[in-house]
Design a protein around this motif. Structure first.
Motif, PDB file in Angstrom:
ATOM      1  N   GLU A 135      24.624  23.846  27.523  1.00  0.00           N
ATOM      2  CA  GLU A 135      25.650  22.818  27.340  1.00  0.00           C
ATOM      3  C   GLU A 135      27.016  23.416  27.037  1.00  0.00           C
ATOM      4  O   GLU A 135      28.041  22.807  27.337  1.00  0.00           O
ATOM      5  N   GLU A 136      27.025  24.597  26.447  1.00  0.00           N
ATOM      6  CA  GLU A 136      28.283  25.221  26.040  1.00  0.00           C
ATOM      7  C   GLU A 136      28.833  26.168  27.111  1.00  0.00           C
ATOM      8  O   GLU A 136      29.658  27.041  26.827  1.00  0.00           O
ATOM      9  N   THR A 172      25.672  20.360  18.970  1.00  0.00           N
ATOM     10  CA  THR A 172      27.123  20.557  18.831  1.00  0.00           C
ATOM     11  C   THR A 172      27.472  21.791  18.007  1.00  0.00           C
ATOM     12  O   THR A 172      28.652  22.085  17.820  1.00  0.00           O
ATOM     13  N   GLU A 173      26.477  22.524  17.542  1.00  0.00           N
ATOM     14  CA  GLU A 173      26.726  23.621  16.599  1.00  0.00           C
ATOM     15  C   GLU A 173      27.662  24.675  17.178  1.00  0.00           C
ATOM     16  O   GLU A 173      28.595  25.133  16.500  1.00  0.00           O
ATOM     17  N   LYS A 219      31.289  25.620  15.751  1.00  0.00           N
ATOM     18  CA  LYS A 219      31.502  26.986  15.264  1.00  0.00           C
ATOM     19  C   LYS A 219      32.681  27.641  15.981  1.00  0.00           C
ATOM     20  O   LYS A 219      33.468  28.370  15.374  1.00  0.00           O
ATOM     21  N   PHE A 220      32.830  27.356  17.274  1.00  0.00           N
ATOM     22  CA  PHE A 220      33.910  27.986  18.040  1.00  0.00           C
ATOM     23  C   PHE A 220      35.265  27.365  17.705  1.00  0.00           C
ATOM     24  O   PHE A 220      36.231  28.076  17.413  1.00  0.00           O
ATOM     25  N   LEU A 243      35.431  17.319  15.905  1.00  0.00           N
ATOM     26  CA  LEU A 243      35.291  17.065  17.337  1.00  0.00           C
ATOM     27  C   LEU A 243      34.863  15.620  17.561  1.00  0.00           C
ATOM     28  O   LEU A 243      33.958  15.122  16.890  1.00  0.00           O
ATOM     29  N   ILE A 244      35.530  14.962  18.497  1.00  0.00           N
ATOM     30  CA  ILE A 244      35.196  13.586  18.859  1.00  0.00           C
ATOM     31  C   ILE A 244      34.755  13.584  20.323  1.00  0.00           C
ATOM     32  O   ILE A 244      35.443  14.147  21.183  1.00  0.00           O
TER      33      ILE A 244
END
Length: 337
Positions: free
Chosen positions: A60-61, A175-176, A180-181, A186-187
Motif C-alpha cells: 500500500e505504501e 497507516t503505520e 511514521k514517514f 493524515l486525513i
C-alpha cells in the motif's frame, strides 16, 4: 479525457526513477523503450507502468517508497531552481508554475490563510469516471512524498513536518508507515489532496540559495515550458510528438503515430479531419523550432539543421528560404541576433 492522458506527461527522469525502482526491488521493468533526455512519457503510460510495478511490489505504501527514491537529477532543472531560491516561501511561489517540467499532471495551487500555506491539487476528471483510480492514488502519495522530501532537502540539516496532509484515497489497511514517514496528522477520503504548512516555515532559508543562478535557470526553464502543451487539443498532442520525433531524428509519420499510441491510418484520418496533412504539420513545427533556435547565438546554422533532423545544411537553408523568403543567416542579421 483520452487527450488529457496522452498530453499530460512526465520527464525522462521519472522514467529513470521507475527503472531504478525495479532494479532495487528486483522487479521486471515494464519499460522497454530507451527514452532520450528530452523525451517525455505520457501520463497514460506512466499510470500503466505504475499499475504493472504495483502488481509486482504489492504494498500500500508503494508511492512513499517510490517518491523517497527520487533524486535532484531526475527532477532536473526545477530541482536546481528550488536549490537556488531564497527561502521556502520563494520555493512555494515557483513550484506551481514549474512543476510540470518534470511532472505535468494536474494544476498545483498554493493557497494562503492567516496561519498556513496549503499546497492543493484536485484529482483529474478521468479519476471521477473510475479510470486508473489505484494508480492515481499511488501517484498522489508519490507526489506528496517528493514534496516532503524536497522541502527537507532544501533546508537540511534543519527539518520540518507538515501540519496536516489530506489524501483523496481511501484509508489504507495499515497507516503505520504513512504516519511514521510524514509524522503529521493524515486525513483520508478528503475532497482534494492538500498539504498544510505553518506560515513561519516559509521564512526558513534555503541552504544553497543563489539568486543569480536562479535567474539563469528560470530563463532556461521558461524555454522548456514553451514546449509542453497546456491544452488537450489534438494539435498540441501532435506538435509535442513531432518535436520528440525531430529530436530523435525519426520524422516519419509511422513513428509519430506510435508515440501518440494510435495506428498510422487513424492519425492520417485525424489530420484530414483537422484540415491538414502530416507533411504540412511537420513543416510548421520545424519552422517554429527554427525561429526559436536562431535566437540562440551559441547555435550555428549547421547545428540548427541537425537539431531539425535535416540530413544536410543546404536542405535546411532551402526550406527556411521557402518559409521566410530569406536565408537563416540573413534572417539572423536582420533581427540583430
Amino acid at each position: 479525457m483520452k487527450n488529457f492522458l496522452n498530453i499530460k506527461s512526465v520527464n525522462s527522469g521519472m522514467v529513470e526513477l521507475l527503472e531504478s525502482f525495479c532494479v532495487r526491488y528486483n522487479l521486471d521493468s515494464p519499460i522497454h523503450h530507451k527514452y532520450m533526455i528530452d523525451e517525455r512519457m505520457s501520463l497514460k503510460l506512466w499510470l500503466k507502468n505504475i499499475r504493472n510495478i504495483n502488481e509486482q511490489f504489492n504494498r500500500e505504501e508503494f508511492g512513499i517508497y517510490l517518491g523517497n527514491m527520487i533524486t535532484e537529477q531526475q527532477i532536473g532543472i526545477a530541482a536546481y531552481m528550488a536549490n537556488s531560491c531564497n527561502n521556502l516561501g520563494d520555493f512555494l511561489d515557483h513550484a506551481p508554475h514549474y512543476v510540470k517540467i518534470w511532472f505535468n499532471y494536474i494544476p498545483l495551487d498554493v493557497l494562503s490563510t492567516d496561519t498556513q500555506k496549503i499546497i492543493h491539487w484536485d484529482n483529474p476528471e478521468y479519476y471521477k469516471k473510475g479510470l486508473f483510480n489505484p494508480e492515481t492514488d499511488i501517484t498522489n502519495v508519490f507526489f506528496t512524498t517528493v514534496i516532503f522530501k524536497r522541502i527537507n532537502q532544501l533546508i537540511y540539516p534543519d527539518n520540518i513536518v507538515f501540519s496536516k496532509i489530506e489524501f483523496t484515497q481511501s484509508k489504507p489497511h495499515n497507516t503505520e508507515i504513512f504516519e511514521k514517514f510524514f509524522r503529521c496528522p493524515l486525513i483520508f477520503n478528503a475532497s482534494a489532496n492538500r498539504i498544510y504548512l505553518n506560515h513561519e516555515v516559509c521564512e526558513i532559508s534555503v541552504k544553497k540559495k543563489d539568486p543569480i543562478l536562479l535567474n539563469i535557470l528560470q530563463n532556461q526553464a521558461n524555454r522548456i515550458l514553451n514546449t509542453i502543451p497546456d491544452t488537450e487539443s489534438f494539435n498540441d498532442l501532435l506538435s509535442q510528438n513531432i518535436i520528440y520525433a525531430i529530436h530523435n531524428n525519426r520524422t516519419n509519420i509511422e513513428y509519430v503515430a506510435e508515440k501518440i499510441g494510435i495506428p498510422t491510418r487513424l492519425l492520417q484520418y485525424q489530420l484530414k479531419k483537422n484540415g491538414m496533412n502530416y507533411s504540412l504539420k511537420l513543416t510548421q513545427v520545424r519552422k517554429q523550432l527554427a525561429l526559436k533556435y536562431l535566437e540562440d547565438p551559441a547555435l550555428t546554422i549547421y547545428d540548427i539543421s541537425l537539431l531539425l533532423a535535416y540530413k544536410e545544411q543546404a536542405s535546411f537553408n532551402r526550406a527556411f528560404k521557402n518559409w521566410m523568403g530569406i536565408s537563416p543567416t540573413k534572417w539572423r542579421l536582420n533581427n540583430h541576433l
